[in-house]
Motif scaffolding. Structure first.
Motif, mmCIF file in Angstrom:
data_model
loop_
_atom_site.group_PDB
_atom_site.id
_atom_site.type_symbol
_atom_site.label_atom_id
_atom_site.label_comp_id
_atom_site.label_asym_id
_atom_site.label_seq_id
_atom_site.Cartn_x
_atom_site.Cartn_y
_atom_site.Cartn_z
ATOM 1 N N VAL A 2 0.884 -1.239 0.000
ATOM 2 C CA VAL A 2 -0.031 0.019 -0.033
ATOM 3 C C VAL A 2 0.761 1.243 0.052
ATOM 4 N N GLU A 3 1.941 1.240 0.882
ATOM 5 C CA GLU A 3 2.864 2.454 0.829
ATOM 6 C C GLU A 3 3.566 2.827 -0.530
ATOM 7 N N HIS A 4 3.611 1.845 -1.302
ATOM 8 C CA HIS A 4 4.103 1.975 -2.683
ATOM 9 C C HIS A 4 3.406 1.801 -3.801
ATOM 10 N N ALA A 5 2.092 1.650 -3.477
ATOM 11 C CA ALA A 5 1.023 1.262 -4.614
ATOM 12 C C ALA A 5 1.045 2.669 -5.473
ATOM 13 N N GLN A 6 0.621 2.382 -6.968
ATOM 14 C CA GLN A 6 0.305 3.382 -7.767
ATOM 15 C C GLN A 6 -1.006 3.432 -8.591
ATOM 16 N N ARG B 241 -4.214 -7.041 -4.390
ATOM 17 C CA ARG B 241 -4.406 -8.159 -3.182
ATOM 18 C C ARG B 241 -3.394 -7.405 -1.869
ATOM 19 N N GLY B 242 -2.288 -7.016 -2.189
ATOM 20 C CA GLY B 242 -2.050 -6.296 -1.101
ATOM 21 C C GLY B 242 -2.602 -5.376 -0.250
ATOM 22 N N ALA B 243 -3.355 -4.561 -1.282
ATOM 23 C CA ALA B 243 -4.385 -3.405 -0.406
ATOM 24 C C ALA B 243 -5.451 -4.197 0.318
ATOM 25 N N SER B 244 -5.960 -5.386 -0.226
ATOM 26 C CA SER B 244 -7.001 -6.268 0.525
ATOM 27 C C SER B 244 -6.694 -6.590 1.875
ATOM 28 N N ILE B 245 -5.364 -7.219 1.816
ATOM 29 C CA ILE B 245 -4.811 -7.684 3.215
ATOM 30 C C ILE B 245 -4.755 -6.416 4.045
#
Length: 344
Positions: free
Chosen positions: A16-20, A281-285
């Protein structure tokens, strides 16, 4: 490139920290928190929901069924992936069930027909023809997707369970010494087909959908007791698939960039490990971990009568997955990311 692998909760936060391509919306997390609190108050969210389903193993029938339930869960989660194909949208159905429950129905049917499908001695060298028969569909034509990959997975896990664990998944659970994290690590180390990881923004991230759901299903099947008791079950996160994100978008907690939304609407298949897939998927977690923490805070402050023992990301995920099935018509307009993968 860092070799240190992040666990699923750490991976979610890092992604999430590195999401674009995705954005987290706090107001949506609050809305989802209220939904979960309401579900817990009304007892619609509970660990019992798993073993009460007619297609799931019930360890409480008799002593013989107790450890067999673990072997049954293990087979289900070894095969619990990809129930759709990009070039054929005819749904795979068994006894009227689709998706994961079609898998459950096929396994239960095979057991009724006298096949020892949950015994690794049977499935470690099962042939393709037998597997196709076990997974025959209601229409006789639609094949369960990735049948060869399922065959490979059964051979892979079956051989390890026989050679190292005396043919019983129960022995792997016992080796973990009541630690969900230890069991998760054992599963990922022993069985490559459960190793759901990716390179993202210079780090090795782990999503581990099926490995985590295996730990969670053992916990749920035994209702957190006996073989299913884990002292650190709260360390297991949600199971990042392609369906729960639809619910997260629906509740306004997850937002896709315009470019990503247009891409998803185009029905294009993503490669496993694509940054867009990893971000969703990472954002879901991350979202479900935030929701879980918020739910616990609300319960502590406002509902001390509700026990926190079984309030975790597992029951929240199970509820949201069911929510998507129950509200399919309302959510179908939200596109899901399409990946042909053994990992979910």
């Amino acid at each position: 490139m860092s070799n240190a692998k992040l666990n699923p909760r750490q991976s979610g936060a890092f992604i999430v920290e590195h999401a674009q391509h995705v954005r987290i919306i706090p107001a949506g997390i609050e809305k989802l928190t209220q939904e979960i609190v309401k579900g817990l108050k009304e007892k619609r969210i509970a660990v019992e929901n798993f073993s009460q389903h007619e297609l799931h193993p019930n360890p409480n029938t008799n002593q013989d069924d107790y450890s067999k339930a673990a072997d049954w869960v293990f087979v289900l989660d070894t095969l619990n992936f990809c129930f759709w194909t990009p070039n054929n949208y005819t749904k795979y159905k068994v006894d009227g069930y689709t998706g994961y429950f079609a898998l459950c129905a096929a396994i239960k049917r095979a057991i009724k027909e006298g096949l020892d499908v949950i015994n690794p001695k049977f499935y470690s060298d099962i042939d393709l023809k037998t597997l196709k028969s076990i997974f025959r569909s209601d229409d006789g034509d639609t094949e369960i997707p990735l049948i060869e990959k399922r065959l490979e997975a059964l051979h892979e896990v079956g051989k390890v369970v026989i050679e190292k664990y005396d043919g019983k998944f129960e022995n792997i659970i016992k080796k973990a010494e009541k630690s969900a994290v230890s069991l998760l690590n054992l599963i990922v180390e022993e069985f490559p087909c459960f190793r759901d990881e990716a390179e993202f923004a210079g780090k090795r991230v782990s999503i581990l959908k099926r490995a985590q759901i295996l730990v969670a299903d053992v916990w749920s099947c035994y209702r957190g007791q006996g073989l299913g008791y884990f002292k650190d079950i709260e360390q297991i996160t949600m199971f990042a698939d392609y369906r729960v994100p639809q619910v997260l978008v629906h509740f306004g907690s997850l937002e896709y960039s315009h470019e990503l939304m247009e891409f998803l609407k185009s029905d294009t298949i993503l490669e496993n490990g694509d940054p867009r897939e990893v971000e969703i998927r990472g954002a879901s977690i991350y979202i479900i971990e935030q929701v879980r923490d918020a739910v616990i805070k609300v319960l502590q402050e406002q509902h001390p009568e509700i026990s926190l023992d079984n309030v975790n990301s597992i029951v929240i995920d199970q509820y949201l997955w069911d929510y998507r099935r129950q509200h399919n018509a309302d959510l179908e307009h939200i596109p899901f990311h399409k990946v042909v993968s053994i990992y979910y």
